[in-house]
Motif scaffolding. Structure first.
Motif, mmCIF file in Angstrom:
data_model
loop_
_atom_site.group_PDB
_atom_site.id
_atom_site.type_symbol
_atom_site.label_atom_id
_atom_site.label_comp_id
_atom_site.label_asym_id
_atom_site.label_seq_id
_atom_site.Cartn_x
_atom_site.Cartn_y
_atom_site.Cartn_z
ATOM 1 N N HIS A 7 11.757 -21.679 48.232
ATOM 2 C CA HIS A 7 12.723 -20.790 47.586
ATOM 3 C C HIS A 7 12.140 -19.381 47.418
ATOM 4 O O HIS A 7 12.850 -18.391 47.506
ATOM 5 N N ASP A 10 12.225 -17.842 50.901
ATOM 6 C CA ASP A 10 13.607 -17.450 51.201
ATOM 7 C C ASP A 10 13.976 -16.162 50.475
ATOM 8 O O ASP A 10 14.639 -15.284 51.040
ATOM 9 N N THR A 11 13.557 -16.036 49.229
ATOM 10 C CA THR A 11 13.842 -14.830 48.449
ATOM 11 C C THR A 11 13.150 -13.615 49.061
ATOM 12 O O THR A 11 13.752 -12.538 49.174
ATOM 13 N N ASP A 13 12.269 -13.235 52.209
ATOM 14 C CA ASP A 13 12.979 -12.945 53.456
ATOM 15 C C ASP A 13 14.289 -12.208 53.184
ATOM 16 O O ASP A 13 14.621 -11.243 53.869
ATOM 17 N N GLN A 14 15.012 -12.668 52.173
ATOM 18 C CA GLN A 14 16.276 -12.029 51.821
ATOM 19 C C GLN A 14 16.038 -10.584 51.361
ATOM 20 O O GLN A 14 16.756 -9.666 51.743
ATOM 21 N N ARG A 17 15.271 -8.412 54.380
ATOM 22 C CA ARG A 17 16.501 -8.111 55.133
ATOM 23 C C ARG A 17 17.334 -7.063 54.402
ATOM 24 O O ARG A 17 17.871 -6.137 55.019
ATOM 25 N N THR A 18 17.432 -7.183 53.078
ATOM 26 C CA THR A 18 18.176 -6.207 52.274
ATOM 27 C C THR A 18 17.537 -4.830 52.377
ATOM 28 O O THR A 18 18.229 -3.817 52.534
#
Length: 76
Positions: A7, A10-11, A13-14, A17-18
């Motif tokens: 998690h 994933d955060t 990576d997010q 991307r943002t």
């Protein structure tokens, strides 16, 4: 060393991307701003030239408007 929990990965990576999307949008807006600034500068120059010509037409020397040849001033 163990890898971070999924998690968290994933955060991260997010967030990356943002951030990349925000940087791309910033670049797009900067390019648009530069284009608009160039358009405003061109419009300003055009208006300045039109204004200058209008002033010259209105307040220019009257002898430039009505050119009289020297010989036409002689009285016979």
């Amino acid at each position: 060393m163990s890898s971070p929990p999924s998690h968290i990965a994933d955060t991260v990576d997010q967030l990356q991307r943002t951030l990349a999307a925000a940087e791309a949008e910033n670049d797009r807006l900067l390019a648009l701003m530069a284009k608009k600034e160039a358009q405003w500068e061109a419009a300003k120059q055009s208006l300045f030239e039109q204004f200058k010509l209008a002033i010259e037409r209105q307040f220019g020397l009257s002898t430039e408007k009505y050119r009289v040849e020297q010989g036409d001033l002689l009285i016979n």
